[in-house]
Design an enzyme around this catalytic site. Structure first.
Site, PDB file in Angstrom:
ATOM      1  N   ASP A  71      18.910 -37.885 -35.626  1.00  0.00           N
ATOM      2  CA  ASP A  71      20.228 -37.274 -35.541  1.00  0.00           C
ATOM      3  C   ASP A  71      20.987 -37.645 -36.826  1.00  0.00           C
ATOM      4  O   ASP A  71      20.588 -38.569 -37.542  1.00  0.00           O
ATOM      5  CB  ASP A  71      20.919 -37.857 -34.292  1.00  0.00           C
ATOM      6  CG  ASP A  71      22.372 -37.465 -34.192  1.00  0.00           C
ATOM      7  OD1 ASP A  71      22.678 -36.269 -34.317  1.00  0.00           O
ATOM      8  OD2 ASP A  71      23.212 -38.371 -33.983  1.00  0.00           O
ATOM      9  N   ASP A  73      25.096 -37.397 -37.327  1.00  0.00           N
ATOM     10  CA  ASP A  73      26.412 -38.022 -37.131  1.00  0.00           C
ATOM     11  C   ASP A  73      26.318 -39.283 -36.278  1.00  0.00           C
ATOM     12  O   ASP A  73      25.718 -39.278 -35.201  1.00  0.00           O
ATOM     13  CB  ASP A  73      27.367 -37.037 -36.448  1.00  0.00           C
ATOM     14  CG  ASP A  73      27.706 -35.843 -37.343  1.00  0.00           C
ATOM     15  OD1 ASP A  73      27.434 -35.925 -38.544  1.00  0.00           O
ATOM     16  OD2 ASP A  73      28.241 -34.849 -36.836  1.00  0.00           O
TER      17      ASP A  73
END
Length: 272
Positions: A71, A73
């Site tokens: 991922d 963020d």
């Protein structure tokens, strides 16, 4: 025999824990391993120690990992990019609450993304460049981890429920092989509030892992997936190894590995 990884070189704390577990202690390059015959609940020890603790699964072949999917963020970087864009244009209060609810799993991710996008309708994308240059900071150990994987012929990918602008910038900065994120419509340098293609939600992330496995001709079990929020749960389920990095409580329930204190480079301890 169980092996516990103590992700620190604090010798006295490691020895104290080894005593409690009636275990043998082994010093590695950046961590200790404690080998014990005793049954124990790792969650109890995590609560009692300000150090990352994980089980080293002696039945898993860590050397078989060929792909890392992470991922973006609050995982590879320390911020939520859409929140930062909102701050830059004075819409922070409306957006950050929606982001947090989605990450905690209290709000459908696709709905939350479209909602945030509609609030940002009309903003000039010059704010993106400004946010990337001023606000984006790499998570501790991110570059080190990517470099380690690359030097060991492990492919890397970033998949994000954020904006493709930031994911591509990060891909280039870190030297990541592949990337996927939300492609939003931009006309005359302004956001229209529309998305092009599907929203990258939890299911899309899991599907992307499958696509990459096909592309690199590897099995799902050869993937390590890293994330921090509810949107990462589905890709965790399909990966051979799953990592909750400074994660929301919901995600921790679905992971093999937790990094709650250290940086991303702590993961190298499994591959030494």
């Amino acid at each position: 025999m169980k092996t516990l990884i103590f992700h620190s070189l604090k010798a006295s704390a490691a020895k104290k824990l080894a005593l409690k577990l009636s275990g043998e202690i082994e010093l590695r390059k950046n961590h200790y391993r404690i080998h014990t015959e005793k049954n124990f609940d790792i969650e109890n020890y995590r609560l009692l120690n300000n150090v990352d603790l994980n089980i080293f699964d002696n039945n898993f072949d860590y050397q078989s990992i060929r792909l890392m999917v992470s991922d973006m963020d609050s995982t590879l970087i320390t911020v939520e990019t859409i929140d930062e864009v909102a701050k830059e244009v004075g819409l922070n209060d409306e957006i950050s609450l929606i982001t947090e609810e989605a990450m905690q799993g209290h709000l459908n991710f696709t709905e939350s993304f479209k909602k945030r996008l509609s609030i940002l309708k009309g903003i000039n994308i010059s704010s993106f460049e400004s946010v990337y240059n001023k606000k984006i900071k790499l998570s501790p150990g991110a570059q080190e981890l990517i470099n380690y994987f690359k030097s060991n012929q492990i492919k890397t990918a970033v998949v994000s429920g954020g904006l493709i602008f930031f994911a591509e910038k990060l891909q280039s900065q870190l030297g990541i092989d592949k990337c996927r994120a939300n492609d939003v419509e931009i006309i005359n340098q302004s956001m229209t509030g529309n998305i092009r293609g599907d929203v990258i939600d939890a299911n899309e992330k899991a599907q992307y892992v499958g696509e990459l496995c096909d592309h690199y001709n590897i099995e799902n079990g050869q993937v390590i997936a890293i994330g921090d929020g509810a949107n990462d749960i589905e890709m965790m389920k399909v990966a051979g190894l799953s990592v909750a990095y400074h994660a929301k409580p919901l995600l921790k329930e679905h992971c093999n590995i937790q990094i709650n204190f250290g940086g991303l480079e702590s993961l190298i301890d499994f591959f030494e």
